[in-house]
Structure formats: C-alpha cells, structure tokens
Scaffold this motif. Structure first.
Motif, mmCIF file in Angstrom:
data_model
loop_
_atom_site.group_PDB
_atom_site.id
_atom_site.type_symbol
_atom_site.label_atom_id
_atom_site.label_comp_id
_atom_site.label_asym_id
_atom_site.label_seq_id
_atom_site.Cartn_x
_atom_site.Cartn_y
_atom_site.Cartn_z
ATOM 1 N N ILE A 43 27.352 44.056 41.137
ATOM 2 C CA ILE A 43 28.752 43.404 41.561
ATOM 3 C C ILE A 43 28.976 44.393 42.401
ATOM 4 O O ILE A 43 29.014 45.598 42.346
ATOM 5 N N PHE A 44 29.518 43.837 43.663
ATOM 6 C CA PHE A 44 29.701 44.742 44.756
ATOM 7 C C PHE A 44 31.267 44.621 45.096
ATOM 8 O O PHE A 44 31.865 43.395 45.337
ATOM 9 N N LEU A 45 31.961 45.565 45.322
ATOM 10 C CA LEU A 45 33.442 45.546 45.804
ATOM 11 C C LEU A 45 33.514 45.839 47.457
ATOM 12 O O LEU A 45 33.037 46.989 47.849
ATOM 13 N N ALA A 46 33.891 44.755 47.855
ATOM 14 C CA ALA A 46 34.032 44.832 49.656
ATOM 15 C C ALA A 46 35.428 44.290 49.894
ATOM 16 O O ALA A 46 35.775 43.178 50.105
ATOM 17 N N GLY A 47 36.186 45.574 49.914
ATOM 18 C CA GLY A 47 37.578 45.263 50.200
ATOM 19 C C GLY A 47 38.166 44.518 48.955
ATOM 20 O O GLY A 47 37.963 45.119 47.867
ATOM 21 N N ASP A 48 38.920 43.518 49.265
ATOM 22 C CA ASP A 48 39.466 42.766 48.054
ATOM 23 C C ASP A 48 38.448 41.526 47.545
ATOM 24 O O ASP A 48 39.302 40.727 46.855
ATOM 25 N N ARG A 49 37.328 41.602 48.098
ATOM 26 C CA ARG A 49 36.274 40.420 47.670
ATOM 27 C C ARG A 49 35.254 41.162 46.737
ATOM 28 O O ARG A 49 34.923 42.102 46.982
ATOM 29 N N CYS A 68 33.155 36.346 40.432
ATOM 30 C CA CYS A 68 33.802 36.704 41.679
ATOM 31 C C CYS A 68 34.479 36.178 42.317
ATOM 32 O O CYS A 68 35.636 36.456 42.915
ATOM 33 N N GLN A 69 34.509 34.605 42.344
ATOM 34 C CA GLN A 69 35.614 33.803 42.996
ATOM 35 C C GLN A 69 36.831 34.028 42.078
ATOM 36 O O GLN A 69 37.947 34.305 42.722
ATOM 37 N N ALA A 70 36.866 34.061 40.891
ATOM 38 C CA ALA A 70 38.146 34.311 40.080
ATOM 39 C C ALA A 70 38.894 35.470 40.506
ATOM 40 O O ALA A 70 40.113 35.725 40.347
ATOM 41 N N ALA A 71 37.959 36.602 40.523
ATOM 42 C CA ALA A 71 38.615 37.965 40.358
ATOM 43 C C ALA A 71 38.767 38.443 41.781
ATOM 44 O O ALA A 71 39.402 39.503 41.804
ATOM 45 N N SER A 72 38.140 38.168 42.866
ATOM 46 C CA SER A 72 38.431 38.329 44.097
ATOM 47 C C SER A 72 40.029 38.311 44.441
ATOM 48 O O SER A 72 40.614 37.435 44.041
ATOM 49 N N GLY A 73 40.474 39.575 45.220
ATOM 50 C CA GLY A 73 41.635 39.635 45.508
ATOM 51 C C GLY A 73 42.850 40.055 44.430
ATOM 52 O O GLY A 73 43.851 40.359 44.728
ATOM 53 N N LYS A 74 42.139 40.204 43.274
ATOM 54 C CA LYS A 74 42.985 40.689 42.250
ATOM 55 C C LYS A 74 43.013 42.294 41.981
ATOM 56 O O LYS A 74 42.067 42.934 42.325
ATOM 57 N N THR A 75 43.957 42.794 41.287
ATOM 58 C CA THR A 75 43.937 44.190 41.053
ATOM 59 C C THR A 75 43.273 44.526 39.812
ATOM 60 O O THR A 75 42.754 43.514 39.177
ATOM 61 N N ALA A 76 42.797 45.699 39.449
ATOM 62 C CA ALA A 76 42.070 46.117 38.245
ATOM 63 C C ALA A 76 42.796 45.736 36.880
ATOM 64 O O ALA A 76 42.283 45.236 36.133
ATOM 65 N N ASP A 77 44.215 45.656 37.009
ATOM 66 C CA ASP A 77 44.907 45.234 35.708
ATOM 67 C C ASP A 77 44.809 43.799 35.674
ATOM 68 O O ASP A 77 44.642 43.130 34.545
ATOM 69 N N GLU A 78 44.995 43.022 36.757
ATOM 70 C CA GLU A 78 44.833 41.637 36.719
ATOM 71 C C GLU A 78 43.247 41.293 36.243
ATOM 72 O O GLU A 78 43.185 40.243 35.549
ATOM 73 N N ALA A 135 35.790 57.535 42.538
ATOM 74 C CA ALA A 135 35.573 57.825 43.994
ATOM 75 C C ALA A 135 37.096 57.987 44.842
ATOM 76 O O ALA A 135 37.007 58.153 45.964
ATOM 77 N N GLY A 136 38.235 57.672 44.020
ATOM 78 C CA GLY A 136 39.476 57.880 44.589
ATOM 79 C C GLY A 136 39.849 56.866 45.191
ATOM 80 O O GLY A 136 40.875 56.473 46.005
ATOM 81 N N GLY A 137 39.043 55.404 45.230
ATOM 82 C CA GLY A 137 39.673 54.136 45.549
ATOM 83 C C GLY A 137 40.801 53.553 44.936
ATOM 84 O O GLY A 137 41.303 53.989 43.879
ATOM 85 N N THR A 138 41.144 52.405 45.499
ATOM 86 C CA THR A 138 42.017 51.541 44.721
ATOM 87 C C THR A 138 41.603 50.424 43.534
ATOM 88 O O THR A 138 42.356 49.984 43.201
ATOM 89 N N ALA A 139 40.437 50.761 43.369
ATOM 90 C CA ALA A 139 39.902 49.616 42.490
ATOM 91 C C ALA A 139 40.174 48.011 42.659
ATOM 92 O O ALA A 139 41.074 47.669 41.656
#
Length: 141
Positions: A43-49, A68-78, A135-139
């Motif tokens: 699974i690859f995190l590319a921005g919010d996609r 991937c469709q359902a989780a794209s654009g969501k925060t780690a908590d969501e 890595a200090g990203g926003t997850a």
C-alpha cells in the motif's frame, strides 16, 4: 464458493482494479503478506491518495482496491474508524451503509478462512501509516 462471496463488484475490482500500481512518487509504503496462502500486498501513500500492488486471490485484490478508494483523502483517525467498521463487516456479515462498496465483502463472514485475505490490505495500510508517523509525516491527513 458461493455467489455471496464473489459478488460482481468483487470480481470486477479484482480483474480491473482502479487504484492498482506503484505510483512514481509516494511518501511511504506498507507491506502485508500471508505466508499460508501466498497473498502479498503493498500500500502506497501518495499525498492524500492511496494505491496498491496486490498479488493473490480475488478477495485480496478487490479488498485492496476498495480500501484504497474508501480511505483516500481520510486522516489516520478516520481510517482507524473505517478499519474497525470493515472488520465488523467481514466478521459478522452485517452491512454498514457507511462502508459503501466495501459492503460487497460482507460474504467473507461465511468463510472465516478467507478473513485474512480481506483484511491484509488494512494491515499493510496500518504499516504505511505507522511509517509515515515515524518519518514525521502527517499520516495521510
């Protein structure tokens, strides 16, 4: 296997995934493997996609694509909340309107041995999110 397990959306998403393929640029990735059956997923995190590379059964491929469709654009908590709802779906078979097309995997509840096929992408996503935080990203959000 019953038609409940392989609904048309599962077959369609496994044969013609919409979000498959390693992106040229991505922040982090998570991996999942089921050594018992040989399923593997990245699974690859590319921005919010999100994107995926799935090698294995139709359930794994469809689950990865739908996730991937359902989780794209969501925060780690969501995503964590979505994951909990999905786990409930595949364990009980009880559909949840909040899961949209992920409900196509409700039939997994009738086949406990296939549960890992459906949840492996979620495990890989949790791995990617944990790496992003380290890595200090926003997850993803």
């Amino acid at each position: 296997m019953s038609e409940a397990l392989y609904q048309s959306i599962v077959l369609e998403r496994s044969r013609n995934p919409r979000l498959a393929g390693r992106p040229d640029v991505f922040e982090t990735e998570g991996q999942g493997e089921n050594r018992i059956c040989g399923d593997r997923v990245g699974i690859f995190l590319a921005g919010d996609r999100l994107r995926h590379e799935a090698q294995g059964c139709a359930i794994l491929a469809a689950s990865a694509d739908l996730m991937c469709q359902a989780a794209s654009g969501k925060t780690a908590d969501e995503i964590a909340i979505l994951n909990d709802k999905f786990e409930c779906l595949v364990k009980t078979g009880q559909e949840n309107p909040e899961l949209g097309e992920l409900n196509a995997l409700a039939g997994i509840a009738q086949y406990p041995s296939r549960l890992r096929c459906a949840t492996l992408p979620w495990s890989a996503l949790r791995d990617a999110l944990a790496k992003a935080v380290l890595a200090g990203g926003t997850a993803n959000g």
